[in-house]
Design a protein around this motif. Structure first.
Motif, PDB file in Angstrom:
ATOM      1  N   ASP A  99       0.800  -1.227   0.000  1.00  0.00           N
ATOM      2  CA  ASP A  99       0.000   0.000   0.000  1.00  0.00           C
ATOM      3  C   ASP A  99       0.832   1.276   0.000  1.00  0.00           C
ATOM      4  N   LEU A 100       2.134   1.140  -0.144  1.00  0.00           N
ATOM      5  CA  LEU A 100       2.942   2.338  -0.379  1.00  0.00           C
ATOM      6  C   LEU A 100       2.419   3.083  -1.598  1.00  0.00           C
ATOM      7  N   VAL A 101       1.862   2.354  -2.544  1.00  0.00           N
ATOM      8  CA  VAL A 101       1.324   2.939  -3.773  1.00  0.00           C
ATOM      9  C   VAL A 101      -0.119   2.495  -3.973  1.00  0.00           C
ATOM     10  N   HIS A 102      -0.983   3.479  -4.175  1.00  0.00           N
ATOM     11  CA  HIS A 102      -2.352   3.258  -4.644  1.00  0.00           C
ATOM     12  C   HIS A 102      -2.426   4.008  -5.980  1.00  0.00           C
ATOM     13  N   PHE A 103      -2.137   3.337  -7.068  1.00  0.00           N
ATOM     14  CA  PHE A 103      -2.016   4.077  -8.322  1.00  0.00           C
ATOM     15  C   PHE A 103      -3.389   4.412  -8.885  1.00  0.00           C
ATOM     16  N   ARG A 104      -3.675   5.707  -8.900  1.00  0.00           N
ATOM     17  CA  ARG A 104      -4.929   6.261  -9.389  1.00  0.00           C
ATOM     18  C   ARG A 104      -6.145   5.669  -8.688  1.00  0.00           C
ATOM     19  N   THR A 105      -5.941   5.330  -7.435  1.00  0.00           N
ATOM     20  CA  THR A 105      -7.040   5.056  -6.517  1.00  0.00           C
ATOM     21  C   THR A 105      -6.754   5.855  -5.248  1.00  0.00           C
TER      22      THR A 105
ATOM     23  N   GLU B 215     -17.203  12.478   5.679  1.00  0.00           N
ATOM     24  CA  GLU B 215     -17.947  12.325   4.426  1.00  0.00           C
ATOM     25  C   GLU B 215     -17.713  13.528   3.512  1.00  0.00           C
ATOM     26  N   ALA B 216     -17.710  14.723   4.090  1.00  0.00           N
ATOM     27  CA  ALA B 216     -17.461  15.924   3.286  1.00  0.00           C
ATOM     28  C   ALA B 216     -16.052  15.913   2.704  1.00  0.00           C
ATOM     29  N   LEU B 217     -15.086  15.471   3.483  1.00  0.00           N
ATOM     30  CA  LEU B 217     -13.717  15.380   2.976  1.00  0.00           C
ATOM     31  C   LEU B 217     -13.613  14.340   1.863  1.00  0.00           C
ATOM     32  N   THR B 218     -14.373  13.271   1.983  1.00  0.00           N
ATOM     33  CA  THR B 218     -14.386  12.259   0.926  1.00  0.00           C
ATOM     34  C   THR B 218     -14.923  12.857  -0.371  1.00  0.00           C
ATOM     35  N   GLN B 219     -15.969  13.659  -0.264  1.00  0.00           N
ATOM     36  CA  GLN B 219     -16.529  14.308  -1.456  1.00  0.00           C
ATOM     37  C   GLN B 219     -15.518  15.265  -2.083  1.00  0.00           C
ATOM     38  N   ARG B 220     -14.805  15.990  -1.269  1.00  0.00           N
ATOM     39  CA  ARG B 220     -13.797  16.910  -1.801  1.00  0.00           C
ATOM     40  C   ARG B 220     -12.649  16.145  -2.465  1.00  0.00           C
ATOM     41  N   ALA B 221     -12.269  15.031  -1.858  1.00  0.00           N
ATOM     42  CA  ALA B 221     -11.214  14.215  -2.460  1.00  0.00           C
ATOM     43  C   ALA B 221     -11.669  13.679  -3.819  1.00  0.00           C
ATOM     44  N   ALA B 222     -12.921  13.253  -3.904  1.00  0.00           N
ATOM     45  CA  ALA B 222     -13.444  12.740  -5.170  1.00  0.00           C
ATOM     46  C   ALA B 222     -13.487  13.844  -6.226  1.00  0.00           C
ATOM     47  N   GLN B 223     -13.782  15.052  -5.814  1.00  0.00           N
ATOM     48  CA  GLN B 223     -13.785  16.175  -6.752  1.00  0.00           C
ATOM     49  C   GLN B 223     -12.374  16.536  -7.200  1.00  0.00           C
ATOM     50  N   ALA B 224     -11.426  16.431  -6.289  1.00  0.00           N
ATOM     51  CA  ALA B 224     -10.041  16.768  -6.619  1.00  0.00           C
ATOM     52  C   ALA B 224      -9.417  15.732  -7.548  1.00  0.00           C
ATOM     53  N   PHE B 225      -9.877  14.474  -7.427  1.00  0.00           N
ATOM     54  CA  PHE B 225      -9.333  13.382  -8.237  1.00  0.00           C
ATOM     55  C   PHE B 225     -10.490  12.611  -8.874  1.00  0.00           C
ATOM     56  N   PRO B 226     -11.155  13.216  -9.847  1.00  0.00           N
ATOM     57  CA  PRO B 226     -12.366  12.597 -10.404  1.00  0.00           C
ATOM     58  C   PRO B 226     -12.122  11.277 -11.111  1.00  0.00           C
ATOM     59  N   GLN B 227     -10.896  10.990 -11.524  1.00  0.00           N
ATOM     60  CA  GLN B 227     -10.602   9.741 -12.225  1.00  0.00           C
ATOM     61  C   GLN B 227     -10.156   8.634 -11.275  1.00  0.00           C
ATOM     62  N   TYR B 228     -10.044   8.952  -9.991  1.00  0.00           N
ATOM     63  CA  TYR B 228      -9.535   7.975  -9.035  1.00  0.00           C
ATOM     64  C   TYR B 228     -10.660   7.078  -8.523  1.00  0.00           C
ATOM     65  N   ALA B 229     -10.348   5.801  -8.361  1.00  0.00           N
ATOM     66  CA  ALA B 229     -11.298   4.824  -7.846  1.00  0.00           C
ATOM     67  C   ALA B 229     -11.243   4.777  -6.312  1.00  0.00           C
ATOM     68  N   LEU B 230     -12.237   4.121  -5.723  1.00  0.00           N
ATOM     69  CA  LEU B 230     -12.293   3.779  -4.303  1.00  0.00           C
ATOM     70  C   LEU B 230     -12.278   4.995  -3.370  1.00  0.00           C
TER      71      LEU B 230
ATOM     72  N   GLN C 283     -12.965   8.039   3.328  1.00  0.00           N
ATOM     73  CA  GLN C 283     -13.927   8.171   4.423  1.00  0.00           C
ATOM     74  C   GLN C 283     -13.524   7.365   5.645  1.00  0.00           C
ATOM     75  N   TYR C 284     -12.991   6.176   5.434  1.00  0.00           N
ATOM     76  CA  TYR C 284     -12.690   5.299   6.565  1.00  0.00           C
ATOM     77  C   TYR C 284     -11.264   5.451   7.098  1.00  0.00           C
ATOM     78  N   SER C 285     -10.435   6.214   6.414  1.00  0.00           N
ATOM     79  CA  SER C 285      -9.049   6.327   6.879  1.00  0.00           C
ATOM     80  C   SER C 285      -8.596   7.753   7.136  1.00  0.00           C
ATOM     81  N   VAL C 286      -9.358   8.747   6.672  1.00  0.00           N
ATOM     82  CA  VAL C 286      -8.886  10.123   6.767  1.00  0.00           C
ATOM     83  C   VAL C 286      -8.818  10.607   8.208  1.00  0.00           C
ATOM     84  N   TYR C 287      -9.465   9.892   9.125  1.00  0.00           N
ATOM     85  CA  TYR C 287      -9.427  10.321  10.527  1.00  0.00           C
ATOM     86  C   TYR C 287      -7.997  10.468  11.029  1.00  0.00           C
ATOM     87  N   GLY C 288      -7.086   9.592  10.543  1.00  0.00           N
ATOM     88  CA  GLY C 288      -5.696   9.685  10.986  1.00  0.00           C
ATOM     89  C   GLY C 288      -5.073  11.010  10.577  1.00  0.00           C
ATOM     90  N   LEU C 289      -5.288  11.400   9.332  1.00  0.00           N
ATOM     91  CA  LEU C 289      -4.741  12.655   8.832  1.00  0.00           C
ATOM     92  C   LEU C 289      -5.427  13.844   9.495  1.00  0.00           C
TER      93      LEU C 289
END
Length: 317
Positions: free
Chosen positions: A190-196, A283-298, A303-309
């Motif tokens: 998981d060092l790399v999540h290429f375009r996800t 959830e709002a941060l997930t939506q912003r991430a999806a907008q920032a990277f519209p071609q990225y999957a998953l 939503q389930y991991s951003v709490y750490g950041l």
């Protein structure tokens, strides 16, 4: 088991057979779980004499599916399972392969981290999320072969798999990569999540999940050592190492800025990020991430991991 004794076992088998098996320049095959297993890749490599598996999946049920995928391609014995880092979707399924006679291989740092990570995740998935009971959650994984900095798997027929612990931790507290020279393939977990979207929880340090994006980017820079390699990450497609380094670093920088900006925008409501009211903000941060990277999957990964950041950047965690 020490490396020398492990090598002796392999060489003894070769001598007993009277000849070395023919090396097959096999493809690096892939199994991917569904979302219940966090869309995790396990890779496997058939040398023509044995099979090496990279990462063991989140549950034994998923690991058995990897086993079925392997058996659909080859009857060669599964010799090793390499754990790239101490996250449960990499080690929870290890026992399935051990029952098939495989040896689980991990760095000393990964092996040392597994007990605390297992306890932390078992508590979450049984007591908080309620997805498992104490009895149904996977047993703690055991490691058969450990190494400190680097290790070349003793394989039959001339195939090579070179393991290397990076100097910097990546997605968690320690990171091993595996290089297959015949394929110019670099397996990095998981060092790399290429375009996800990436898992942003961070590594477990003193009982808390703490991401370290600067160290993660430094670990990515270390991949430049394998110039010309194709990188096989924990999620997403494979890609040239130079492409992977640039894009993953850009993603991490963007997510750091996105979380920091969101926290600033909340103003007096910033404290909501740090307590029971955090869910809607994730959830709002997930939506912003999806907008920032519209071609990225998953996007659910955010939503389930951003709490750490969030905890690191906004809550002083």
């Amino acid at each position: 088991m020490k490396r020398n004794s492990l090598m002796a076992l392999v060489m003894g088998a070769l001598l007993a057979s009277g000849c070395a098996p023919e090396l097959i320049d096999s493809e690096l095959a892939r199994y991917t779980s569904d979302a219940n297993g966090f869309d995790t890749h396990s890779f496997f490599y058939d040398t023509g004499a044995e099979v090496v598996v990279f990462d063991a999946q989140f549950t034994e049920a998923e690991a058995r599916k990897v086993l079925s995928a392997i058996r659909a391609k080859t009857s060669n014995p599964i010799r090793y399972v390499v754990l790239t880092h101490p996250n449960p979707d990499k080690f929870n399924g290890a026992a399935v392969f051990q029952r098939e006679g495989a040896r689980v291989v991990a760095s000393e740092a990964t092996a040392a981290a597994i007990p605390a990570v297992h306890a932390y995740k078992k508590y979450y998935f049984t007591k908080v999320a309620g997805m498992f009971t104490d009895d149904s959650y996977p047993q703690q994984a055991t490691v058969d072969v450990t190494f400190k900095d680097s290790f070349t798997l003793p394989l039959e027929g001339g195939a090579e798999v070179e393991l290397k612990v990076l100097r910097h931790p990546g997605v968690t507290t320690t990171q091993t990569v595996a290089y297959l020279p015949w394929r110019k393939a670099l397996v990095v977990g998981d060092l790399v999540h290429f375009r996800t979207h990436a898992w942003l929880e961070g590594g477990l340090r003193e009982g808390k999940a703490v991401p370290d994006l600067e160290s993660w980017k430094a670990a990515l820079d270390e991949l430049a050592t394998w110039k010309g390699a194709t990188v096989y990450g924990g999620r997403g497609e494979s890609a040239p190492v130079e492409t992977v380094i640039a894009e993953q670093k850009q993603y991490l920088d963007t997510m750091r800025d996105l979380v920091s900006t969101y926290a600033t925008e909340l103003g007096d409501r910033k404290a909501q990020l740090c307590g029971d009211e955090a869910g809607p903000h994730h959830e709002a941060l997930t939506q912003r991430a999806a907008q920032a990277f519209p071609q990225y999957a998953l996007p659910y990964m955010v939503q389930y991991s951003v709490y750490g950041l969030v905890n690191q950047l906004a809550c002083g965690g």
